[in-house]
Scaffold this active site. Structure first.
Site, PDB file in Angstrom:
ATOM      1  N   SER A 144       0.859  -1.189   0.000  1.00 37.45           N
ATOM      2  CA  SER A 144       0.000   0.000   0.000  1.00 37.45           C
ATOM      3  C   SER A 144       0.888   1.229   0.000  1.00 37.45           C
ATOM      4  O   SER A 144       2.022   1.192   0.488  1.00 37.45           O
ATOM      5  CB  SER A 144      -0.874  -0.003   1.255  1.00 37.45           C
ATOM      6  OG  SER A 144      -1.460   1.266   1.449  1.00 37.45           O
ATOM      7  N   TYR A 157      -2.079  -0.803  10.172  1.00 38.03           N
ATOM      8  CA  TYR A 157      -2.181  -1.205   8.759  1.00 38.03           C
ATOM      9  C   TYR A 157      -0.923  -0.803   7.997  1.00 38.03           C
ATOM     10  O   TYR A 157      -0.339  -1.597   7.253  1.00 38.03           O
ATOM     11  CB  TYR A 157      -3.434  -0.562   8.150  1.00 38.03           C
ATOM     12  CG  TYR A 157      -3.602  -0.820   6.670  1.00 38.03           C
ATOM     13  CD1 TYR A 157      -4.111  -2.041   6.218  1.00 38.03           C
ATOM     14  CD2 TYR A 157      -3.259   0.143   5.721  1.00 38.03           C
ATOM     15  CE1 TYR A 157      -4.277  -2.276   4.853  1.00 38.03           C
ATOM     16  CE2 TYR A 157      -3.412  -0.090   4.368  1.00 38.03           C
ATOM     17  CZ  TYR A 157      -3.928  -1.297   3.934  1.00 38.03           C
ATOM     18  OH  TYR A 157      -4.083  -1.538   2.587  1.00 38.03           O
TER      19      TYR A 157
HETATM   20  P1  NDP Z   1     -11.405  -6.169   0.440  1.00 34.96           P
HETATM   21  O1  NDP Z   1     -11.746  -5.850   1.848  1.00 34.96           O
HETATM   22  O2  NDP Z   1     -12.350  -5.807  -0.633  1.00 34.96           O
HETATM   23  O3  NDP Z   1     -11.086  -7.739   0.308  1.00 34.96           O
HETATM   24  C1  NDP Z   1     -10.227  -8.344   1.223  1.00 34.96           C
HETATM   25  C2  NDP Z   1     -10.100  -9.816   0.899  1.00 34.96           C
HETATM   26  O4  NDP Z   1      -9.282 -10.407   1.920  1.00 34.96           O
HETATM   27  C3  NDP Z   1     -11.445 -10.519   0.904  1.00 34.96           C
HETATM   28  O5  NDP Z   1     -11.505 -11.432  -0.159  1.00 34.96           O
HETATM   29  C4  NDP Z   1     -11.435 -11.261   2.233  1.00 34.96           C
HETATM   30  O6  NDP Z   1     -12.158 -12.477   2.117  1.00 34.96           O
HETATM   31  C5  NDP Z   1      -9.951 -11.561   2.421  1.00 34.96           C
HETATM   32  N1  NDP Z   1      -9.647 -11.806   3.828  1.00 34.96           N
HETATM   33  C6  NDP Z   1      -9.671 -10.918   4.855  1.00 34.96           C
HETATM   34  N2  NDP Z   1      -9.424 -11.542   6.010  1.00 34.96           N
HETATM   35  C7  NDP Z   1      -9.230 -12.859   5.717  1.00 34.96           C
HETATM   36  C8  NDP Z   1      -8.960 -14.027   6.495  1.00 34.96           C
HETATM   37  N3  NDP Z   1      -8.837 -13.971   7.822  1.00 34.96           N
HETATM   38  N4  NDP Z   1      -8.834 -15.204   5.857  1.00 34.96           N
HETATM   39  C9  NDP Z   1      -8.988 -15.284   4.517  1.00 34.96           C
HETATM   40  N5  NDP Z   1      -9.234 -14.222   3.725  1.00 34.96           N
HETATM   41  C10 NDP Z   1      -9.368 -13.030   4.326  1.00 34.96           C
HETATM   42  O7  NDP Z   1      -9.954  -5.526   0.192  1.00 34.96           O
HETATM   43  P2  NDP Z   1      -9.283  -4.911  -1.127  1.00 34.96           P
HETATM   44  O8  NDP Z   1      -9.651  -5.709  -2.308  1.00 34.96           O
HETATM   45  O9  NDP Z   1      -9.492  -3.469  -1.092  1.00 34.96           O
HETATM   46  O10 NDP Z   1      -7.737  -5.133  -0.771  1.00 34.96           O
HETATM   47  C11 NDP Z   1      -6.949  -6.164  -1.345  1.00 34.96           C
HETATM   48  C12 NDP Z   1      -5.504  -5.878  -0.980  1.00 34.96           C
HETATM   49  O11 NDP Z   1      -5.094  -4.613  -1.531  1.00 34.96           O
HETATM   50  C13 NDP Z   1      -5.283  -5.771   0.535  1.00 34.96           C
HETATM   51  O12 NDP Z   1      -4.064  -6.397   0.883  1.00 34.96           O
HETATM   52  C14 NDP Z   1      -5.192  -4.264   0.777  1.00 34.96           C
HETATM   53  O13 NDP Z   1      -4.418  -3.961   1.899  1.00 34.96           O
HETATM   54  C15 NDP Z   1      -4.542  -3.792  -0.519  1.00 34.96           C
HETATM   55  N6  NDP Z   1      -4.812  -2.381  -0.821  1.00 34.96           N
HETATM   56  C16 NDP Z   1      -6.078  -1.950  -1.118  1.00 34.96           C
HETATM   57  C17 NDP Z   1      -6.326  -0.616  -1.417  1.00 34.96           C
HETATM   58  C18 NDP Z   1      -7.695  -0.108  -1.752  1.00 34.96           C
HETATM   59  O14 NDP Z   1      -7.846   1.126  -1.934  1.00 34.96           O
HETATM   60  N7  NDP Z   1      -8.698  -0.951  -1.871  1.00 34.96           N
HETATM   61  C19 NDP Z   1      -5.229   0.376  -1.426  1.00 34.96           C
HETATM   62  C20 NDP Z   1      -3.933  -0.172  -1.083  1.00 34.96           C
HETATM   63  C21 NDP Z   1      -3.750  -1.507  -0.808  1.00 34.96           C
HETATM   64  P3  NDP Z   1     -13.174 -13.059   3.211  1.00 34.96           P
HETATM   65  O15 NDP Z   1     -13.707 -11.902   4.021  1.00 34.96           O
HETATM   66  O16 NDP Z   1     -14.176 -13.751   2.373  1.00 34.96           O
HETATM   67  O17 NDP Z   1     -12.344 -14.019   4.012  1.00 34.96           O
END
Ligand code: NDP
Length: 246
Positions: A144, A157
């Site tokens: 990020s 984070y």
């Molecule tokens: P979302 O919150 O939309 O999705 C997060 C994903 O992580 C979901 O599929 C969720 O699946 C999974 N997840 C979370 N906790 C668990 C767990 N304990 N076990 C298994 N799976 C888990 O996030 P984004 O798509 O926005 O983010 C994706 C990546 O990009 C992250 O690493 C984030 O830090 C990074 N990022 C995002 C930005 C943004 O603006 N969106 C900016 C910078 C970085 P489920 O809940 O079904 O388990």
């Protein structure tokens, strides 16, 4: 430019929604069989339907990434079933709470670190031998922009993202003389549930769609990629070099 991933096997964490969902879809559209990991079965099934519509295939793995023993077993299970792994995308992540660092509850800090950092390390450890054995192993770790800038109230984070990014660079340095290429990505602000949680007042339509972001990130899975140990910055559309010499 489209890439050819026919015959390749790709594992994507956090594939039930957001950036991970569309990364899994793009990898499958490029020809890879996708191992899709997340907790929400409904989201994984939706992804499976979408992948099939495009003629691709996936294996769904409903798994909580904080189940560390399960992560330890994952590499062995993949080896038993497929005998290989070509692409790993460590995408799953959580934001935790936005609050002054001195007010963060211990359980929130631990959760953010467990999901964003420890599970990524456990996954790396589990699949490292498989990725090294591939003739074009590719690892993509979601970082990020806050790993590189100061943003008040995002402490746990931001620290977790700096940690995984540095871990990815260490791994890249260890493997630089192999066929494995390890890179991190800053997707930039993207229209997902996490971003909505972080910035509730923001108009989501003002942000790039995760599908468009995923289309750019998938280039890091290209078997022809030579760079390793870099950070690909999606908003700048270029690689940033934070240390590893070429
Ligand atoms: P979302 O919150 O939309 O999705 C997060 C994903 O992580 C979901 O599929 C969720 O699946 C999974 N997840 C979370 N906790 C668990 C767990 N304990 N076990 C298994 N799976 C888990 O996030 P984004 O798509 O926005 O983010 C994706 C990546 O990009 C992250 O690493 C984030 O830090 C990074 N990022 C995002 C930005 C943004 O603006 N969106 C900016 C910078 C970085 P489920 O809940 O079904 O388990």
């Amino acid at each position: 430019m489209s890439i050819d991933l026919n015959g390749r096997l790709a594992l994507v964490t956090g594939a039930s929604r957001g950036i991970g969902y569309f990364l899994a879809l793009e990898l499958a559209k490029a020809g890879a069989h996708v191992i899709a990991v997340a907790r929400t079965v409904g989201g994984l099934e939706e992804l499976d339907d979408e992948i099939r519509k495009h003629g691709g295939s996936a294996t769904l793995v409903p798994l909580d990434l904080t189940d560390f023993p399960a992560l330890d077993r994952l590499g062995g299970s993949i080896h038993e079933r497929w005998g290989k792994l070509d692409i790993m995308v460590a995408n799953a992540g959580v934001l935790g709470t936005i609050s002054p660092i001195g007010h963060v509850e211990a359980k929130t800090f631990e959760k953010v670190m467990n999901i964003n950092v420890t599970s990524t390390w456990r996954l790396i450890r589990s699949v490292d031998p498989l990725l090294r054995a591939s003739d074009a192993g590719r690892a993509i770790v979601l970082s990020s922009g806050v790993a590189h800038t100061a943003r008040a109230f995002w402490g746990p984070y931001a620290a977790s993202k700096a940690a995984v990014e540095v871990m990815a660079r260490s791994w890249a340095d260890e493997t630089k003389n192999s066929a494995l290429r390890v890179n991190s990505v800053n997707p930039g602000a993207t229209r997902t549930a996490m971003r909505a949680q972080a910035m509730p007042g923001e108009d989501p339509d003002s942000l790039p769609h995760p599908h468009d972001v995923a289309k750019k990130i998938v280039a890091l899975a290209d078997p022809a990629l030579t760079l390793t140990g870099k950070l690909f910055d999606v908003p700048k559309d270029r690689f940033l070099d934070y240390h590893l010499p070429d």
